[in-house]
Design a protein around this motif. Sequence first.
Motif, PDB file in Angstrom:
ATOM      1  N   GLY A  13       0.808  -1.217   0.000  1.00 20.92           N
ATOM      2  CA  GLY A  13       0.000   0.000   0.000  1.00 20.92           C
ATOM      3  C   GLY A  13       0.837   1.261   0.000  1.00 20.92           C
ATOM      4  O   GLY A  13       2.065   1.218   0.091  1.00 20.92           O
ATOM      5  N   VAL A  14       0.123   2.384  -0.128  1.00 20.96           N
ATOM      6  CA  VAL A  14       0.735   3.707  -0.009  1.00 20.96           C
ATOM      7  C   VAL A  14      -0.012   4.491   1.059  1.00 20.96           C
ATOM      8  O   VAL A  14      -1.215   4.292   1.275  1.00 20.96           O
ATOM      9  CB  VAL A  14       0.722   4.484  -1.346  1.00 20.96           C
ATOM     10  CG1 VAL A  14       1.696   3.889  -2.332  1.00 20.96           C
ATOM     11  CG2 VAL A  14      -0.680   4.545  -1.932  1.00 20.96           C
ATOM     12  N   ASP A  15       0.704   5.382   1.698  1.00 26.06           N
ATOM     13  CA  ASP A  15       0.176   6.177   2.807  1.00 26.06           C
ATOM     14  C   ASP A  15       0.278   7.649   2.442  1.00 26.06           C
ATOM     15  O   ASP A  15       1.310   8.101   1.942  1.00 26.06           O
ATOM     16  CB  ASP A  15       0.997   5.856   4.067  1.00 26.06           C
ATOM     17  CG  ASP A  15       0.885   6.913   5.150  1.00 26.06           C
ATOM     18  OD1 ASP A  15      -0.245   7.356   5.426  1.00 26.06           O
ATOM     19  OD2 ASP A  15       1.931   7.294   5.725  1.00 26.06           O
ATOM     20  N   PHE A  16      -0.785   8.397   2.695  1.00 27.07           N
ATOM     21  CA  PHE A  16      -0.794   9.841   2.489  1.00 27.07           C
ATOM     22  C   PHE A  16      -0.686  10.494   3.853  1.00 27.07           C
ATOM     23  O   PHE A  16      -1.595  10.393   4.685  1.00 27.07           O
ATOM     24  CB  PHE A  16      -2.093  10.262   1.796  1.00 27.07           C
ATOM     25  CG  PHE A  16      -2.191  11.734   1.489  1.00 27.07           C
ATOM     26  CD1 PHE A  16      -1.320  12.336   0.602  1.00 27.07           C
ATOM     27  CD2 PHE A  16      -3.174  12.510   2.079  1.00 27.07           C
ATOM     28  CE1 PHE A  16      -1.425  13.688   0.296  1.00 27.07           C
ATOM     29  CE2 PHE A  16      -3.291  13.868   1.782  1.00 27.07           C
ATOM     30  CZ  PHE A  16      -2.413  14.453   0.890  1.00 27.07           C
ATOM     31  N   SER A  17       0.452  11.149   4.118  1.00 25.38           N
ATOM     32  CA  SER A  17       0.681  11.716   5.440  1.00 25.38           C
ATOM     33  C   SER A  17       1.432  13.035   5.319  1.00 25.38           C
ATOM     34  O   SER A  17       1.357  13.699   4.294  1.00 25.38           O
ATOM     35  CB  SER A  17       1.452  10.714   6.315  1.00 25.38           C
ATOM     36  OG  SER A  17       2.653  10.310   5.681  1.00 25.38           O
ATOM     37  N   GLY A  18       2.160  13.402   6.351  1.00 27.31           N
ATOM     38  CA  GLY A  18       2.862  14.687   6.343  1.00 27.31           C
ATOM     39  C   GLY A  18       2.098  15.747   7.109  1.00 27.31           C
ATOM     40  O   GLY A  18       1.033  15.490   7.683  1.00 27.31           O
ATOM     41  N   ASN A  19       2.624  16.956   7.102  1.00 24.44           N
ATOM     42  CA  ASN A  19       2.036  18.069   7.860  1.00 24.44           C
ATOM     43  C   ASN A  19       0.596  18.317   7.407  1.00 24.44           C
ATOM     44  O   ASN A  19       0.359  18.697   6.261  1.00 24.44           O
ATOM     45  CB  ASN A  19       2.878  19.327   7.644  1.00 24.44           C
ATOM     46  CG  ASN A  19       2.435  20.476   8.535  1.00 24.44           C
ATOM     47  OD1 ASN A  19       1.323  20.505   9.046  1.00 24.44           O
ATOM     48  ND2 ASN A  19       3.322  21.447   8.721  1.00 24.44           N
TER      49      ASN A  19
END
Length: 364
Positions: free
Chosen positions: A190-196
Amino acid sequence: MSPPGAAVGVVAAASLAAAAYGLRRLLRRRRVVRAVRAMGKVEFHAHLNGSIRLSTLVELAEARGLAGARALLAGPRTLEACFEIFALIHQCVDSLAVVRRVAREALEDFEAAGCCYVELRSTPRALGEHTEADYVDTVVDVMAGYAGALTPRFLASVDRSRGPAAAAATVAAVAALRRGDARARAFVVGVDFSGNPTSRHSFEAFERLFRECRDAHGLGLAIHVGECPRGDADASRILALARETPGRCRLGHALHVAPEDLCGAGAPLVEVCPSSNVATLRLASLRGHPRLGDVFARGFDVPLCLCTDDTAVFGTDLAAEYLKVRDAFGLELRDLALLVARAADRAFDAPACRAALARHGTPR
């Protein structure tokens, strides 16, 4: 009038009864702790570098001359301290050798906390002469060679604050690695969408890329949403995408989302991180957690999974998170086991997750 000896005897009997009661409570508590630690659990929302061992972090920091690491990690986990720990970790994880060590130790620690299946996530970094693909390959190599009973998988994270061009480059590197390597296809799920979450880049700038990940590359989508209020349509776009294929998309945190938007047919699973969320929301108690309160106090049918987020940063492990939720809402072991069983179907490698739980057995 009772003789003095009788009064002494009454006091002594009361003291003995109180001591016996306290001992029984202590023994019951120990049994509960052992049972929760022993039960099979799954972890869907754990950042690799944030899961570094504290002893390893101190060792790496002192070897690099970074003063104050011991004092920082021994202090209270205020939100400000958590950001300082994040920065310290970023400075210390500076080579593939360190990535390899952190990954191996993280898997050992999750297994020790009773975890059967874990999806570790991390933003691939170019370290020295090594590429983002080398970073992913290193983590995959650790997972493929892991000798314990834990079943590990990997999610490649996209940092929204770096912008859509950097995200596309990360996805391209991961996709190329999976095309050319059967082992990478098995472990990178999978891929994860994260960050500030306050970044100027909204999800709209990344949506096409995430659809490509799901539809062209067969990857699951783990999307941070609602960590803080935003003035754009970020959450509504993410929720709409998640409901298209709820078995292939999960939501991280979803703290500032209406419970009605997380229920019903096609509702995606929410990855709840109790200690992390308490710090982020500055809650006085876990009873005030919006998603946990929805499910265990207000009766909303929100699919959820208990997770750690960053064990080092928040001073926790997976068993501790389950215990905190159990204590806050008066849950039984069977309630926790039901959460795990329902969550297993939302793993990005659900067959492997269910098989891992079956091998572990049913808690008593």
